[in-house]
Scaffold this active site. Structure first.
Site, mmCIF file in Angstrom:
data_model
loop_
_atom_site.group_PDB
_atom_site.id
_atom_site.type_symbol
_atom_site.label_atom_id
_atom_site.label_comp_id
_atom_site.label_asym_id
_atom_site.label_seq_id
_atom_site.Cartn_x
_atom_site.Cartn_y
_atom_site.Cartn_z
ATOM 1 N N GLN A 190 33.152 32.576 32.433
ATOM 2 C CA GLN A 190 33.135 33.951 31.791
ATOM 3 C C GLN A 190 33.215 33.804 30.135
ATOM 4 O O GLN A 190 32.800 34.660 29.385
ATOM 5 C CB GLN A 190 33.992 34.765 32.409
ATOM 6 C CG GLN A 190 33.600 35.509 33.815
ATOM 7 C CD GLN A 190 34.664 36.326 34.191
ATOM 8 O OE1 GLN A 190 35.699 35.818 34.903
ATOM 9 N NE2 GLN A 190 34.383 37.599 34.208
ATOM 10 N N ARG A 232 46.421 32.068 31.978
ATOM 11 C CA ARG A 232 45.720 31.785 33.110
ATOM 12 C C ARG A 232 44.165 31.694 32.913
ATOM 13 O O ARG A 232 43.538 32.267 32.477
ATOM 14 C CB ARG A 232 45.943 32.665 34.462
ATOM 15 C CG ARG A 232 45.019 32.542 35.474
ATOM 16 C CD ARG A 232 45.399 33.638 36.625
ATOM 17 N NE ARG A 232 44.448 33.243 37.478
ATOM 18 C CZ ARG A 232 43.463 34.194 38.093
ATOM 19 N NH1 ARG A 232 43.319 35.068 37.578
ATOM 20 N NH2 ARG A 232 42.548 33.603 39.016
ATOM 21 N N HIS A 287 37.175 29.388 40.121
ATOM 22 C CA HIS A 287 36.785 31.029 39.711
ATOM 23 C C HIS A 287 35.271 31.196 40.062
ATOM 24 O O HIS A 287 34.695 31.275 38.856
ATOM 25 C CB HIS A 287 37.372 31.137 38.494
ATOM 26 C CG HIS A 287 37.490 32.686 38.435
ATOM 27 N ND1 HIS A 287 38.755 33.243 37.793
ATOM 28 C CD2 HIS A 287 36.875 33.920 38.395
ATOM 29 C CE1 HIS A 287 38.591 34.472 37.995
ATOM 30 N NE2 HIS A 287 37.493 34.805 38.011
ATOM 31 N N ASN A 345 40.194 31.728 43.290
ATOM 32 C CA ASN A 345 40.540 33.164 42.751
ATOM 33 C C ASN A 345 39.453 34.086 43.852
ATOM 34 O O ASN A 345 38.300 33.842 43.869
ATOM 35 C CB ASN A 345 39.771 33.350 41.438
ATOM 36 C CG ASN A 345 39.762 34.660 40.913
ATOM 37 O OD1 ASN A 345 40.721 35.294 40.603
ATOM 38 N ND2 ASN A 345 38.553 35.207 40.758
ATOM 39 N N GLU A 346 40.291 34.889 44.441
ATOM 40 C CA GLU A 346 39.690 35.942 44.937
ATOM 41 C C GLU A 346 38.187 35.617 45.976
ATOM 42 O O GLU A 346 37.120 35.827 45.828
ATOM 43 C CB GLU A 346 38.851 37.031 44.081
ATOM 44 C CG GLU A 346 39.800 37.659 43.195
ATOM 45 C CD GLU A 346 39.032 38.727 42.371
ATOM 46 O OE1 GLU A 346 38.040 39.163 42.374
ATOM 47 O OE2 GLU A 346 39.832 39.359 41.586
ATOM 48 N N ASN A 356 45.486 40.126 42.445
ATOM 49 C CA ASN A 356 44.373 40.573 41.622
ATOM 50 C C ASN A 356 44.109 42.158 41.700
ATOM 51 O O ASN A 356 43.876 42.470 43.038
ATOM 52 C CB ASN A 356 43.142 40.168 41.239
ATOM 53 C CG ASN A 356 43.378 38.569 40.571
ATOM 54 O OD1 ASN A 356 44.339 38.263 40.230
ATOM 55 N ND2 ASN A 356 42.070 37.829 40.570
ATOM 56 N N TYR A 372 42.992 46.341 40.914
ATOM 57 C CA TYR A 372 42.268 46.881 39.902
ATOM 58 C C TYR A 372 42.519 48.531 40.134
ATOM 59 O O TYR A 372 42.423 49.312 39.202
ATOM 60 C CB TYR A 372 40.623 46.549 39.737
ATOM 61 C CG TYR A 372 40.868 45.311 38.647
ATOM 62 C CD1 TYR A 372 40.892 45.300 37.523
ATOM 63 C CD2 TYR A 372 40.818 44.120 39.497
ATOM 64 C CE1 TYR A 372 40.568 44.125 36.822
ATOM 65 C CE2 TYR A 372 40.854 42.854 38.901
ATOM 66 C CZ TYR A 372 40.849 42.975 37.336
ATOM 67 O OH TYR A 372 40.882 41.903 36.566
ATOM 68 N N GLU A 429 45.841 39.256 37.976
ATOM 69 C CA GLU A 429 44.918 40.131 37.008
ATOM 70 C C GLU A 429 45.101 41.550 37.379
ATOM 71 O O GLU A 429 45.396 41.872 38.362
ATOM 72 C CB GLU A 429 43.394 39.977 37.505
ATOM 73 C CG GLU A 429 42.863 38.600 37.025
ATOM 74 C CD GLU A 429 41.272 38.367 37.645
ATOM 75 O OE1 GLU A 429 40.670 39.337 37.785
ATOM 76 O OE2 GLU A 429 40.976 37.211 37.907
ATOM 77 N N TRP A 466 43.960 41.092 32.503
ATOM 78 C CA TRP A 466 42.420 40.675 32.446
ATOM 79 C C TRP A 466 42.236 41.738 31.566
ATOM 80 O O TRP A 466 42.137 42.829 31.670
ATOM 81 C CB TRP A 466 41.886 40.874 34.003
ATOM 82 C CG TRP A 466 40.479 40.457 33.790
ATOM 83 C CD1 TRP A 466 39.496 41.094 33.330
ATOM 84 C CD2 TRP A 466 39.926 39.052 34.061
ATOM 85 N NE1 TRP A 466 38.299 40.375 33.328
ATOM 86 C CE2 TRP A 466 38.582 38.995 33.678
ATOM 87 C CE3 TRP A 466 40.773 37.809 34.230
ATOM 88 C CZ2 TRP A 466 37.925 37.918 33.576
ATOM 89 C CZ3 TRP A 466 39.957 36.698 34.253
ATOM 90 C CH2 TRP A 466 38.569 36.611 33.956
ATOM 91 N N GLU A 471 30.951 39.682 32.285
ATOM 92 C CA GLU A 471 31.305 40.334 33.334
ATOM 93 C C GLU A 471 30.256 40.058 34.485
ATOM 94 O O GLU A 471 29.634 41.035 35.113
ATOM 95 C CB GLU A 471 31.628 41.758 33.270
ATOM 96 C CG GLU A 471 32.008 42.606 34.228
ATOM 97 C CD GLU A 471 33.527 41.993 35.041
ATOM 98 O OE1 GLU A 471 34.060 41.141 34.376
ATOM 99 O OE2 GLU A 471 33.362 42.445 36.201
ATOM 100 N N TRP A 472 30.051 38.853 35.007
ATOM 101 C CA TRP A 472 29.012 38.571 35.988
ATOM 102 C C TRP A 472 27.958 39.388 36.248
ATOM 103 O O TRP A 472 27.075 39.280 35.073
ATOM 104 C CB TRP A 472 29.932 38.696 37.170
ATOM 105 C CG TRP A 472 31.358 38.220 37.332
ATOM 106 C CD1 TRP A 472 32.543 38.655 37.037
ATOM 107 C CD2 TRP A 472 31.408 36.919 37.091
ATOM 108 N NE1 TRP A 472 33.569 37.590 37.086
ATOM 109 C CE2 TRP A 472 33.005 36.263 37.128
ATOM 110 C CE3 TRP A 472 30.891 35.438 37.101
ATOM 111 C CZ2 TRP A 472 33.508 35.243 37.000
ATOM 112 C CZ3 TRP A 472 31.331 34.267 37.143
ATOM 113 C CH2 TRP A 472 32.721 34.093 37.037
ATOM 114 N N PHE A 482 36.417 44.029 28.972
ATOM 115 C CA PHE A 482 37.747 44.247 29.488
ATOM 116 C C PHE A 482 38.768 43.639 28.664
ATOM 117 O O PHE A 482 40.064 43.459 29.124
ATOM 118 C CB PHE A 482 37.748 43.251 31.080
ATOM 119 C CG PHE A 482 37.433 43.865 32.243
ATOM 120 C CD1 PHE A 482 38.315 44.656 33.128
ATOM 121 C CD2 PHE A 482 36.118 43.930 32.681
ATOM 122 C CE1 PHE A 482 37.905 45.132 34.064
ATOM 123 C CE2 PHE A 482 35.683 44.525 33.817
ATOM 124 C CZ PHE A 482 36.878 45.256 34.527
#
Ligand code: GAL
Length: 474
Positions: free
Chosen positions: A23, A80, A124, A169-170, A299, A301, A373, A419, A426-427, A435
């Site tokens: 990212q 991080r 990630h 990550n996730e 994480n 949101y 996050e 985050w 952002e992907w 963000f």
């Protein structure tokens, strides 16, 4: 006037901010880095907003010194970041790229010189492309060994200074968005592959942890764990069916990845509903996975209401993309139109954060939790050199108040990472979502602290903040 209450956090509480390699780094083919599945995905027409990619990203690879200085200005104690596997091992399993090692050595040294503790995530989402094209990526059981080998290279080269490790990550996102809905790399759509991929992700995590514990942990004295993502699910009504639906939704979301680690196997609901499509752990894998995280990385949101759906009835689920494989759960998810929304269209619901933290405490025996996050995207604009983002401050105040309440209620929450440190790729949404605590001008790559960053500096310095006690509670 609203009375402002001083919220102070435990004295050793860790304030941080987070990013990930693909990212922000850019330098996609510089100094020996090879493409990852995200480079390939973003370069496939139609996969990302305006076909954007992160060949340059925020150019952090060349600007890391400036970035660390900005972090130091914000007063964070920890940063991080993630390591790009294909910068370290371009083909994912062979030779080590010395220049890649040098980059992370420099970054780590710079952080330490600025009094910031490095927290490194090993994966990630940017799998070396060669592992996908030649080895079938996360569907291949061999990947656990490739990942453990890569992890051991990182422990060996960085572990003298990095003592906080996050394996994955996730994994939920990799499985559901990468292999279920196909909106993220590698862009596959399937109802079965997410379960197979999740299984290999868990095995890979466990093998990397085993390697750290056997060869490095004693001498290097660090900790290692996994970061999972989860939204909160609030029952829409007080009916038994809706309460069960909310619980089921949480089990399919977080339980899927955390139960094998804390409780020894997948949740019973998943076994019952997914049946033979859910892989089984061997005895050996179960033993490796059990207690394989020194902390609970989370994480978080947003929140959605959950209600039960009759499997034979009509399906009207507009947001089930956020929920996993709908057909296996039959949970309807809805937002409350009263909630304020971020530009991701995610509701700002701080009480959901407290409830999730308490759910984790109750289900998993009060583990130490790190929020790795939390944050929000807004349509930030720079005007006269200033970025006024009061809603981000309100978001952070709300979620930190919820964290404070959770701690008061006995949750062992020890860290909070915003985050993100700066706006970034952002992907699938490219550069359209901001963000960051720092605004990035993608033409000049200039970084400017947003007003929320200036506020966050106060928080990190005072170990807390004055919060208006007018938050919605549930
Ligand atoms: C997380 C992810 C981050 C970031 C964030 C905001 O799921 O780990 O990379 O993109 O969401 O969407």
């Amino acid at each position: 006037m609203i009375e402002k209450q001083l919220l102070t956090f435990p004295s050793n509480f860790i304030w941080g901010s987070a990013t990930s390699s693909y990212q922000i780094e850019g330098a996609a083919t510089t100094d020996g880095r090879a493409w990852s599945i995200w480079d390939a995905h973003a370069h496939t027409p139609g996969r990302t907003h305006n076909n954007e990619h992160a060949d340059v990203g925020c150019d952090h690879y060349h600007r890391y010194r400036e970035d660390v200085a900005l972090m130091a200005d914000m007063g964070v104690k920890a940063y991080r970041f993630s390591i790009s596997w294909s910068r370290i091992q371009p083909d994912g399993r062979g030779e080590i790229n010395a220049k890649g090692i040098a980059f992370y050595n420099n970054l780590i040294d710079e952080l330490i010189a600025n009094g910031i503790t490095p927290w490194a995530t090993l994966y990630h989402w940017d799998l070396p492309l060669a592992l996908q094209t030649e080895k079938d990526g996360w569907l291949n059981p061999e990947i656990a060994d490739f990942f453990a080998r890569y992890a051991s290279i990182c422990f060996e080269h960085f572990g003298d200074r990095v003592t906080h490790w996050i394996t994955l990550n996730e994994p939920w996102v990799v499985a559901i968005l990468g292999y279920g809905e196909g909106v993220f790399a590698p862009g596959r759509t399937s109802k079965n592959e997410p379960y197979l991929v999740a299984h290999q992700l868990l095995r890979a995590h466990a093998k990397a942890v085993q390697c750290y514990r056997q060869k490095f942990q004693k001498t290097q004295g660090g900790t290692i764990g996994i970061t999972n993502n989860c939204d909160w699910r609030e029952p829409l009504t007080t009916s038994r069916a809706d309460k069960d639906a909310a619980e089921r939704s949480l089990e399919f979301f977080l339980g899927w990845f955390a139960d094998p680690i804390y409780l020894g196997d997948y949740p019973q609901t998943m076994k019952d509903r997914v049946g033979d499509r859910l892989p089984r752990f061997s005895k050996e894998d179960k033993a490796l996975l059990k207690d394989s995280s020194d902390f609970f990385g989370l994480n978080h949101y947003t929140t959605l209401y959950a209600s039960d759906v009759d499997p034979n009835g009509e399906v009207q689920n507009e947001v089930y993309g956020n929920g996993g494989i709908f057909e296996d759960q039959y949970v309807q998810l809805t937002a409350d139109p009263k909630w304020k929304m971020t530009s991701m269209n995610w509701g700002i619901v701080p009480w959901g954060c407290r409830k999730l933290l308490e759910w984790i405490r109750n289900r998993y025996g009060n583990p130490p939790i790190y929020i790795t996050e939390n944050g929000c995207a807004l349509d930030d604009r720079i005007e006269d050199g200033e970025i006024r983002d009061p809603l981000r401050q309100e978001f952070l105040e709300g979620y930190l108040t919820a964290c404070h309440e959770a701690i008061a209620n006995g949750v062992d929450l020890r860290a909070y990472f915003v985050w993100s440190f700066m706006d970034n790729f952002e992907w699938a949404l490219g550069y359209s979502k901001r963000f960051g605590m720092h605004y990035v001008d993608y033409e000049t790559l200039e970084r400017t602290p947003k007003n929320s960053a200036i506020w966050y500096r106060e928080v990190t310095q005072n170990n807390g903040f004055r919060a208006a006690d007018d938050k919605e509670h549930l």
